[in-house]
Motif scaffolding. Structure first.
Motif, PDB file in Angstrom:
ATOM      1  N   SER A   1       2.113  -8.183 -11.622  1.00 26.15           N
ATOM      2  CA  SER A   1       3.103  -7.416 -10.868  1.00 26.15           C
ATOM      3  C   SER A   1       3.239  -6.038 -11.494  1.00 26.15           C
ATOM      4  N   ASN A   2       3.376  -5.044 -10.617  1.00 28.27           N
ATOM      5  CA  ASN A   2       3.569  -3.670 -11.077  1.00 28.27           C
ATOM      6  C   ASN A   2       5.066  -3.316 -11.135  1.00 28.27           C
ATOM      7  N   THR A   3       5.898  -4.308 -11.186  1.00 30.04           N
ATOM      8  CA  THR A   3       7.339  -4.030 -11.209  1.00 30.04           C
ATOM      9  C   THR A   3       7.698  -3.054 -12.329  1.00 30.04           C
ATOM     10  N   SER A   4       8.715  -2.212 -12.077  1.00 34.71           N
ATOM     11  CA  SER A   4       9.121  -1.337 -13.169  1.00 34.71           C
ATOM     12  C   SER A   4      10.394  -1.821 -13.836  1.00 34.71           C
ATOM     13  N   THR A   5      11.137  -2.706 -13.183  1.00 32.51           N
ATOM     14  CA  THR A   5      12.417  -3.107 -13.776  1.00 32.51           C
ATOM     15  C   THR A   5      12.643  -4.618 -13.836  1.00 32.51           C
TER      16      THR A   5
ATOM     17  N   GLU B   1       0.322  -6.687  -7.620  1.00 35.03           N
ATOM     18  CA  GLU B   1       1.365  -6.635  -6.593  1.00 35.03           C
ATOM     19  C   GLU B   1       2.206  -5.384  -6.778  1.00 35.03           C
ATOM     20  N   ALA B   2       2.371  -4.615  -5.678  1.00 38.22           N
ATOM     21  CA  ALA B   2       3.188  -3.395  -5.733  1.00 38.22           C
ATOM     22  C   ALA B   2       4.009  -3.278  -4.440  1.00 38.22           C
ATOM     23  N   VAL B   3       4.683  -4.379  -4.096  1.00 35.14           N
ATOM     24  CA  VAL B   3       5.558  -4.326  -2.907  1.00 35.14           C
ATOM     25  C   VAL B   3       6.943  -3.853  -3.340  1.00 35.14           C
ATOM     26  N   PHE B   4       7.920  -3.919  -2.450  1.00 44.16           N
ATOM     27  CA  PHE B   4       9.262  -3.422  -2.780  1.00 44.16           C
ATOM     28  C   PHE B   4       9.806  -4.079  -4.053  1.00 44.16           C
ATOM     29  N   GLU B   5      10.667  -3.324  -4.735  1.00 43.12           N
ATOM     30  CA  GLU B   5      11.255  -3.832  -5.983  1.00 43.12           C
ATOM     31  C   GLU B   5      12.390  -4.814  -5.654  1.00 43.12           C
ATOM     32  N   ASP B   6      12.036  -5.942  -5.124  1.00 35.72           N
ATOM     33  CA  ASP B   6      13.028  -6.920  -4.716  1.00 35.72           C
ATOM     34  C   ASP B   6      12.472  -8.308  -5.068  1.00 35.72           C
TER      35      ASP B   6
ATOM     36  N   ALA C   1       0.842  -1.204   0.000  1.00 35.34           N
ATOM     37  CA  ALA C   1       0.000   0.000   0.000  1.00 35.34           C
ATOM     38  C   ALA C   1       0.875   1.251   0.000  1.00 35.34           C
ATOM     39  N   GLY C   2       2.027   1.162  -0.674  1.00 31.43           N
ATOM     40  CA  GLY C   2       2.909   2.334  -0.769  1.00 31.43           C
ATOM     41  C   GLY C   2       2.392   3.303  -1.806  1.00 31.43           C
ATOM     42  N   MET C   3       3.321   4.068  -2.378  1.00 30.63           N
ATOM     43  CA  MET C   3       2.903   5.101  -3.318  1.00 30.63           C
ATOM     44  C   MET C   3       2.071   4.520  -4.468  1.00 30.63           C
ATOM     45  N   MET C   4       2.544   3.417  -5.043  1.00 28.54           N
ATOM     46  CA  MET C   4       1.835   2.863  -6.199  1.00 28.54           C
ATOM     47  C   MET C   4       0.578   2.110  -5.772  1.00 28.54           C
ATOM     48  N   GLY C   5       0.715   1.233  -4.766  1.00 23.76           N
ATOM     49  CA  GLY C   5      -0.428   0.443  -4.321  1.00 23.76           C
ATOM     50  C   GLY C   5      -1.597   1.327  -3.903  1.00 23.76           C
TER      51      GLY C   5
ATOM     52  N   VAL D   1      11.297 -10.542  -2.112  1.00 23.71           N
ATOM     53  CA  VAL D   1      10.047 -10.093  -1.471  1.00 23.71           C
ATOM     54  C   VAL D   1       8.869 -10.407  -2.397  1.00 23.71           C
ATOM     55  N   LYS D   2       9.057 -10.153  -3.688  1.00 22.17           N
ATOM     56  CA  LYS D   2       7.965 -10.390  -4.642  1.00 22.17           C
ATOM     57  C   LYS D   2       7.617 -11.882  -4.701  1.00 22.17           C
ATOM     58  N   ALA D   3       8.658 -12.729  -4.711  1.00 21.74           N
ATOM     59  CA  ALA D   3       8.401 -14.173  -4.775  1.00 21.74           C
ATOM     60  C   ALA D   3       7.633 -14.638  -3.533  1.00 21.74           C
TER      61      ALA D   3
ATOM     62  N   LEU E   1      -3.533  -4.778   0.924  1.00 22.56           N
ATOM     63  CA  LEU E   1      -2.754  -5.526   1.923  1.00 22.56           C
ATOM     64  C   LEU E   1      -1.343  -4.952   2.040  1.00 22.56           C
ATOM     65  N   ASP E   2      -0.896  -4.815   3.287  1.00 20.20           N
ATOM     66  CA  ASP E   2       0.507  -4.429   3.512  1.00 20.20           C
ATOM     67  C   ASP E   2       1.011  -5.225   4.706  1.00 20.20           C
ATOM     68  N   SER E   3       2.301  -5.054   5.042  1.00 21.47           N
ATOM     69  CA  SER E   3       2.816  -5.882   6.140  1.00 21.47           C
ATOM     70  C   SER E   3       2.387  -5.374   7.511  1.00 21.47           C
ATOM     71  N   THR E   4       2.017  -4.098   7.604  1.00 22.81           N
ATOM     72  CA  THR E   4       1.412  -3.627   8.861  1.00 22.81           C
ATOM     73  C   THR E   4       0.079  -2.963   8.535  1.00 22.81           C
TER      74      THR E   4
ATOM     75  N   HIS F   1       1.944  -2.515 -15.506  1.00 20.30           N
ATOM     76  CA  HIS F   1       2.874  -1.469 -15.087  1.00 20.30           C
ATOM     77  C   HIS F   1       2.194  -0.100 -15.145  1.00 20.30           C
ATOM     78  N   PHE F   2       1.948   0.432 -13.958  1.00 22.84           N
ATOM     79  CA  PHE F   2       1.342   1.761 -13.849  1.00 22.84           C
ATOM     80  C   PHE F   2       2.448   2.824 -13.829  1.00 22.84           C
ATOM     81  N   PHE F   3       2.048   4.042 -14.104  1.00 18.03           N
ATOM     82  CA  PHE F   3       2.991   5.160 -14.009  1.00 18.03           C
ATOM     83  C   PHE F   3       2.554   6.060 -12.860  1.00 18.03           C
ATOM     84  N   SER F   4       3.502   6.774 -12.337  1.00 17.87           N
ATOM     85  CA  SER F   4       3.228   7.571 -11.142  1.00 17.87           C
ATOM     86  C   SER F   4       3.013   9.038 -11.501  1.00 17.87           C
ATOM     87  N   PRO F   5       2.067   9.745 -10.902  1.00 19.12           N
ATOM     88  CA  PRO F   5       1.044   9.267  -9.968  1.00 19.12           C
ATOM     89  C   PRO F   5      -0.086   8.510 -10.689  1.00 19.12           C
TER      90      PRO F   5
HETATM   91  P1  NAD Z   1       6.770   1.936  -1.839  1.00 24.32           P
HETATM   92  O1  NAD Z   1       8.029   1.674  -1.131  1.00 24.32           O
HETATM   93  O2  NAD Z   1       6.148   3.276  -1.762  1.00 24.32           O
HETATM   94  O3  NAD Z   1       5.664   0.881  -1.401  1.00 24.32           O
HETATM   95  C1  NAD Z   1       5.904  -0.468  -1.215  1.00 24.32           C
HETATM   96  C2  NAD Z   1       4.919  -0.966  -0.173  1.00 24.32           C
HETATM   97  O4  NAD Z   1       4.989  -2.367  -0.121  1.00 24.32           O
HETATM   98  C3  NAD Z   1       5.200  -0.446   1.224  1.00 24.32           C
HETATM   99  O5  NAD Z   1       4.038   0.107   1.793  1.00 24.32           O
HETATM  100  C4  NAD Z   1       5.645  -1.683   1.975  1.00 24.32           C
HETATM  101  O6  NAD Z   1       5.287  -1.660   3.338  1.00 24.32           O
HETATM  102  C5  NAD Z   1       4.910  -2.767   1.233  1.00 24.32           C
HETATM  103  N1  NAD Z   1       5.553  -4.073   1.374  1.00 24.32           N
HETATM  104  C6  NAD Z   1       6.857  -4.373   1.259  1.00 24.32           C
HETATM  105  N2  NAD Z   1       7.053  -5.688   1.461  1.00 24.32           N
HETATM  106  C7  NAD Z   1       5.842  -6.230   1.717  1.00 24.32           C
HETATM  107  C8  NAD Z   1       5.388  -7.554   1.984  1.00 24.32           C
HETATM  108  N3  NAD Z   1       6.226  -8.565   2.056  1.00 24.32           N
HETATM  109  N4  NAD Z   1       4.071  -7.735   2.163  1.00 24.32           N
HETATM  110  C9  NAD Z   1       3.206  -6.693   2.107  1.00 24.32           C
HETATM  111  N5  NAD Z   1       3.583  -5.432   1.849  1.00 24.32           N
HETATM  112  C10 NAD Z   1       4.869  -5.196   1.637  1.00 24.32           C
HETATM  113  O7  NAD Z   1       7.064   1.551  -3.368  1.00 24.32           O
HETATM  114  P2  NAD Z   1       6.295   2.020  -4.674  1.00 24.32           P
HETATM  115  O8  NAD Z   1       6.965   3.210  -5.246  1.00 24.32           O
HETATM  116  O9  NAD Z   1       4.837   2.050  -4.410  1.00 24.32           O
HETATM  117  O10 NAD Z   1       6.628   0.819  -5.678  1.00 24.32           O
HETATM  118  C11 NAD Z   1       6.011  -0.416  -5.562  1.00 24.32           C
HETATM  119  C12 NAD Z   1       6.273  -1.219  -6.813  1.00 24.32           C
HETATM  120  O11 NAD Z   1       5.816  -0.488  -7.947  1.00 24.32           O
HETATM  121  C13 NAD Z   1       7.736  -1.523  -7.089  1.00 24.32           C
HETATM  122  O12 NAD Z   1       7.840  -2.783  -7.687  1.00 24.32           O
HETATM  123  C14 NAD Z   1       8.135  -0.438  -8.068  1.00 24.32           C
HETATM  124  O13 NAD Z   1       9.215  -0.809  -8.880  1.00 24.32           O
HETATM  125  C15 NAD Z   1       6.876  -0.334  -8.873  1.00 24.32           C
HETATM  126  N6  NAD Z   1       6.690   0.931  -9.578  1.00 24.32           N
HETATM  127  C16 NAD Z   1       7.016   2.104  -8.988  1.00 24.32           C
HETATM  128  C17 NAD Z   1       6.834   3.283  -9.673  1.00 24.32           C
HETATM  129  C18 NAD Z   1       7.152   4.599  -9.031  1.00 24.32           C
HETATM  130  O14 NAD Z   1       7.187   5.609  -9.715  1.00 24.32           O
HETATM  131  N7  NAD Z   1       7.378   4.649  -7.733  1.00 24.32           N
HETATM  132  C19 NAD Z   1       6.286   3.271 -10.953  1.00 24.32           C
HETATM  133  C20 NAD Z   1       5.936   2.067 -11.528  1.00 24.32           C
HETATM  134  C21 NAD Z   1       6.137   0.899 -10.828  1.00 24.32           C
END
Ligand code: NAD
Length: 730
Positions: free
Chosen positions: A440-444, A412-417, A335-339, A420-422, A356-359, A464-468
């Motif tokens: 997956s919303n991964t960008s890379t 899925e929009a969790v950390f770009e790792d 539920a970060g910036m993208m979620g 974590v994604k798996a 859904l997020d981890s907290t 793949h969404f774009f921000s905002p």
């Molecule tokens: P972010 O760091 O703002 O948000 C990630 C969220 O995921 C956080 O709220 C974090 O708590 C949560 N999270 C991490 N691990 C988790 C887990 N195991 N279970 C549940 N929640 C978990 O990141 P973001 O900028 O929103 O990017 C998210 C994804 O979107 C990434 O893959 C990124 O590459 C991709 N993306 C980002 C952009 C951008 O401009 N920021 C654009 C397109 C795609």
């Protein structure tokens, strides 16, 4: 008649009702024009008819011209289309002028029949130009209706008298935002702006229009410009009050367009020249500018990409033929910036969302993003508490994967790792239905490798969404090696639900959009490091029609992100990595703490509020500025850095459809909209010229500018991307 229906009521008022069959909104066609012409002739010739009301049987009046028709008209007019288009547009003017004069004696201005327009809802483009020719415009009090002339947004301008009538009615100053920005208003605001005359409750619309028709006097029918001595509000160009308006407007147009949009300039010229001659001549001038704009390759490229092809992609031009996959319940992981943005756009579309997020705090914070947007809308009078409650009611926050049960789509929009994604993929797949699609919303990260964590790789895809997320219109859908057609259909149906524009590409490093943006930014940094003055780098981009230059852009996206991507890319590419020269700049900037706007220090200096103060002079202490850079070469480097990537993406099969390449470029990163996109741009300059530019740049700057074989081949054969036959554009 099929598009315009004619009847006469008991009081002798002819009702002409626009009702194009099979369409939810009326659009103007040449067949319709002939029918309307015949209906007007009939009403004017019939002594039993006292006047006319033109209305619509739909809940809107009209959406405008069918731009497909305009594109066809241009194609149909053959090798010298100017006269053909001129004649077609002149016929439209003649009809509208006939409505305006309504049979009155040209000398005494008496004896005409009153003609009112009754607009039940939205009236755009020709849907407003027609009412503007009527004697009085009534609109139903429908706050959602839009009234305006949006043509400028697709690279043309109102050419059926709308430009001249509105400018003469309101004056150049008041008409400017409506014409030059294509600003639309709801009926109340349109009335306040003087565009329409009366706003009445919807159920009284026809009665009000008819009552006016029956009571109108001769003088009520005469337009101000047909009266002797009419003074246009704000004055004509060579009057004391008018002069500064036109100088200012000219400056404004150039400041906004950097000279690359022919339509804005043509519009301004049509108004400027038109106001110095009689009204009928002004209409002719408008027509001539309209024809020349329509024939400008930029206009047809814009219409093609921003209207025809954008619409086709939104309607599913590349959707596999599988049954409907409309999304009912989406699980958003992270539920970060993208979620947070993804949850918002989904909830607004009426889709049930599990966020859904981890907290739970993080999940709630993500939901609060929606609250913020909805509150802002209420404040601006564009939203209601009910709507807010409804949208928020669609979003459930959680940390429990069990709540994902019943989701037919996961985004899925969790950390770009990858780890974590798996991990989240496995946890989600343990509870979602077997039929669900996982995106997956991964960008890379490559989709194919992320899909190895999935039990059902054919149901795994990239969205793949774009921000905002709530503002950006493009969504890039990425097919992994094993992605199946149902996943593609699901992604496309979802994108349609959330009212965005999709492109579908194959899996490759950075997919399509980022693959092209990164070289653009990198070329900008290379130029700066070579000593090309920083303002020149960004200005060259503006002169090409990009909304922001590469140095400003990298400050917005941040240099630390650039460093992160560079490290990961280098690790993946090894010796083939092409960007060491850029990395030197990026890593040094990061070491200096100059991450961009977010640290209030980057290629620009910023004040405490984050406002740009100017370029950072310290950069040139390390990379001294040199004199003698050539603007054209700087422009060519910035353009080719992106365009060649787009061509390579096509050659490699990452892109399957040039329409997606062009629409994706304009909506994804603001690629020079005037050009219709990278392939549109190449067609405008011609493959031959493009090859020349590549060869020159490659000789000077190396193989990143090497001409792709596809382009060289097209140049040899005299082909264009969009033309089936060779039409040598050189
Ligand atoms: P972010 O760091 O703002 O948000 C990630 C969220 O995921 C956080 O709220 C974090 O708590 C949560 N999270 C991490 N691990 C988790 C887990 N195991 N279970 C549940 N929640 C978990 O990141 P973001 O900028 O929103 O990017 C998210 C994804 O979107 C990434 O893959 C990124 O590459 C991709 N993306 C980002 C952009 C951008 O401009 N920021 C654009 C397109 C795609």
């Amino acid at each position: 008649m099929t598009e315009f229906h004619y009847s006469v009521d008991a009081d002798g008022v002819a009702i002409i009702t626009w009702d194009v069959p099979g369409k939810s909104m009326n659009v103007f066609s040449f067949e319709g024009q002939a029918e309307l012409d015949a209906a007007i002739d009939k009403a004017l010739a019939d002594d039993a008819v006292k006047g006319v009301v033109i209305t619509s049987a739909k809940d809107s009046f009209a959406g405008g011209m069918d731009l497909n028709v305009l594109a066809e008209l241009r194609e149909a007019a053959g090798d010298s289309p100017a006269q053909g288009i001129f004649d077609g547009i002149t016929a439209m003017h003649t009809l509208l002028r006939k409505i305006e004069r309504a049979g009155m004696d040209p000398k005494t201005l008496k004896g005409g029949k009153p003609i009112a327009a009754a607009l039940p809802g939205t009236a755009m483009g020709i849907g407003l130009e027609l009412p503007l020719a009527c004697h009085r415009i009534f609109a139903a009090d429908n706050a959602r209706a839009q009234i305006g002339l949006p043509e400028i947004k697709v690279g043309i301008f109102p050419g059926a008298g709308g430009t001249t009538r509105l400018a003469w009615k309101l004056g150049a100053m008041a008409a400017a935002p409506l014409l030059l920005e294509g600003k639309a208003n709801n009926p109340q605001k349109a009335k306040a702006a003087g565009v329409i005359d009366e706003v009445v409750p919807a159920d009284q619309l026809m009665a009000a229009a008819k009552a006016w028709v029956l009571s109108a006097k001769d003088e009520d029918l005469v337009k101000p410009w047909d009266k002797k001595g009419y003074k246009i509000p704000g004055g004509t160009p060579y009057s004391a009050p008018g002069f500064p308006t036109f100088v200012g407007a000219s400056v404004m147009v150039h400041a906004n367009t950097w000279g690359v949009y022919p339509a804005a300039k043509a519009l301004l010229s049509a108004v400027y020249e038109g106001m110095q001659v009689p009204f009928d001549t002004a209409l002719k001038i408008e027509t001539r500018y309209f024809v020349s704009t329509l024939l400008n390759p930029s206009s047809s490229a814009m219409i093609r990409s921003l209207f025809v092809n954008k619409g086709a992609l939104e309607k599913g031009a590349n959707r596999p033929e599988v049954p409907d996959e409309t999304v009912k319940k989406v699980g958003v992981l992270g539920a970060g910036m993208m979620g947070a943005g993804i949850a918002y756009v989904s909830a607004v579309a009426g889709i049930e969302v599990v966020l859904l997020d981890s907290t739970i705090e993080a999940a709630e914070k993500g939901k609060a993003y929606s609250t913020g947007i909805l509150d802002k809308a209420i404040k601006r009078g564009r939203g209601t508490e009910e709507k807010k409650a409804k949208v928020l009611g669609q979003i459930t926050t959680t940390t429990d994967y069990a709540d994902l049960a019943g989701c037919d789509l996961i985004v899925e929009a969790v950390f770009e790792d990858p780890k974590v994604k798996a991990d989240v993929t496995a946890k989600a797949e343990a509870v979602i239905p077997e039929t669900a699609i996982y995106a997956s919303n991964t960008s890379t990260l490559p989709i194919t490798s992320l899909a190895t964590a999935s039990k059902r790789p054919e149901q795994f895809i990239g969205i793949h969404f774009f921000s905002p997320v709530d503002k950006m219109l493009l969504v890039e859908i990425i097919k992994g090696a094993k992605t199946g057609p149902r996943a593609v259909a699901k992604a496309l149906d979802y994108v349609r639900q959330i009212r965005k524009t999709p492109i579908v590409v194959n899996d490759a490093r950075f997919f399509y959009a980022n693959r092209c943006i990164i070289p653009y930014i990198n070329e900008g940094m290379r130029l700066a490091a070579e000593g090309v003055p920083m303002p020149m780098v960004d200005h060259a981009a503006r002169l090409l029609g990009f909304p922001v230059g590469p140095l400003q852009l990298v400050d917005e996206t941040s240099l630390d992100l650039g460093a992160k991507i560079a490290k990961a890319t280098k690790a993946a590419m090894g010796n083939d990595y092409p960007d060491d020269a850029v990395d030197e700049v990026v890593f040094w900037m990061v070491d200096e703490g100059r991450y961009g706007r977010k640290t209030k220090a980057g290629f620009f200096d910023y004040d405490d509020a984050g406002k740009r103060l100017g370029y950072w002079h310290g950069f040139n202490d390390k990379y001294p500025a040199v004199e003698g850079a050539e603007l054209d070469e700087v422009k060519n480097r910035l353009m080719m850095a992106q365009v060649l990537e787009a061509v390579r993406a096509l050659e490699e099969g990452v892109l399957e459809d040039i329409r997606e390449g062009d629409v994706g470029a304009i909506l994804g990163w603001g690629f020079a909209p005037w050009s219709g996109g990278p392939f549109g741009w190449l067609d405008i300059i011609g493959a031959k010229k493009a090859v020349e530019i590549c060869d020159t740049l490659e000789a000077k700057y190396g193989k990143r500018f090497a001409c792709p074989p596809l382009l060289r081949d097209m140049a040899a054969k005299g082909q264009t991307f969009y033309g089936k036959t060779a039409r040598d554009a050189a």
